[in-house]
Enzyme design. Sequence first.
Site, mmCIF file in Angstrom:
data_model
loop_
_atom_site.group_PDB
_atom_site.id
_atom_site.type_symbol
_atom_site.label_atom_id
_atom_site.label_comp_id
_atom_site.label_asym_id
_atom_site.label_seq_id
_atom_site.Cartn_x
_atom_site.Cartn_y
_atom_site.Cartn_z
ATOM 1 N N CYS A 73 32.482 -31.935 81.977
ATOM 2 C CA CYS A 73 31.586 -32.974 82.467
ATOM 3 C C CYS A 73 31.411 -32.738 83.961
ATOM 4 O O CYS A 73 32.390 -32.785 84.718
ATOM 5 C CB CYS A 73 32.240 -34.329 82.208
ATOM 6 S SG CYS A 73 31.324 -35.729 82.856
ATOM 7 N N THR A 75 29.928 -34.586 86.063
ATOM 8 C CA THR A 75 30.091 -35.831 86.803
ATOM 9 C C THR A 75 31.573 -36.120 87.054
ATOM 10 O O THR A 75 31.967 -36.453 88.174
ATOM 11 C CB THR A 75 29.439 -36.981 86.008
ATOM 12 O OG1 THR A 75 28.120 -36.577 85.639
ATOM 13 C CG2 THR A 75 29.387 -38.254 86.813
ATOM 14 N N CYS A 184 24.354 -30.785 83.761
ATOM 15 C CA CYS A 184 25.059 -31.824 82.999
ATOM 16 C C CYS A 184 25.234 -31.259 81.600
ATOM 17 O O CYS A 184 24.296 -30.675 81.038
ATOM 18 C CB CYS A 184 24.215 -33.101 82.968
ATOM 19 S SG CYS A 184 24.790 -34.329 81.768
HETATM 20 N N1 DGL Z 1 28.002 -34.823 80.463
HETATM 21 C C1 DGL Z 1 28.257 -35.310 81.739
HETATM 22 C C2 DGL Z 1 27.949 -34.345 82.849
HETATM 23 O O1 DGL Z 1 28.085 -33.154 82.634
HETATM 24 C C3 DGL Z 1 28.129 -36.756 82.069
HETATM 25 C C4 DGL Z 1 26.897 -37.451 81.719
HETATM 26 C C5 DGL Z 1 27.033 -38.935 81.915
HETATM 27 O O2 DGL Z 1 27.917 -39.519 81.289
HETATM 28 O O3 DGL Z 1 26.251 -39.486 82.689
HETATM 29 O O4 DGL Z 1 27.631 -34.724 83.942
#
Ligand code: DGL
Length: 267
Positions: A73, A75, A184
Amino acid sequence: MSDAPIGIYDSGFGGLTVWREIRRALPHESLVYLGDGKNCPYGSLSEERVAVLAEASVRRLMEEGCKLIVVACNTATAAAIERLRATFPEMPFVGLEPAVKPACLRTRSGVVGVVATERSLAGRKFLSTVERYGGGKRIVKAVGRGWVEAVEADAEAAPETERRVREVLEPVIAAGADVIVLGCTHYPFLRPVIERVIGDRGIEVIDSGAAVEKRVESLLDEYGLRAAEGHEAEYRFLSMAGEEYCERLRRKAFACEVARQENNVYI
Ligand code: DGL
């Protein structure tokens, strides 16, 4: 050598695009996937909140006896990877960052688009990556508004999703980007619609899936943690959102794996 599982963590479904790369390349490794689900999307939460959620998820994966943890992830990596490494010094972590470096090496127009969540684009980590590798290139940032929600709702093929993808990408394309980074892990699920929107405008779309898998392999070797050749891998799915969400994770994981093999591309 260790037959203990590799842990993979995301806010929801996104990390499955990393899960499938690891599963394909490392068929003897057992994988425990934790998709939070309850607190998704993370993209507009505060850094502190994401860091607290990431720590709780990592603790859960450690209870499962994981030997290495992939924070699949962008984020959560931006908000928490340094803290996780400091809190759990014994655990090898792999984090995810938007693939800005390869994009800057590949662009011919000198303009690179990066689509990611609000929190990832605002993070210190992203800013320092851009500073380090972006020299001379123009980085056009865009928040993939509604993209994570579309993937979480299994609505990749909905007309509304195509509208949202178009809305985000058109300004990036108009700015002259010839490489677009999917920053993301949810976004590779939208690849068919992203490619439809781009059409034949000669724009390359890149994500971090394959690079992360390579990093996992090199850490397994560095720590001597690979599973035995004959080890029969097991795949488990956990969530903070209950049983039904776990079942959806399992279904999406195996569905995206099949789609990948059939098309020989990311979906
Ligand atoms: N899949 C995640 C990323 O790579 C997070 C997306 C989210 O929950 O906003 O940032």
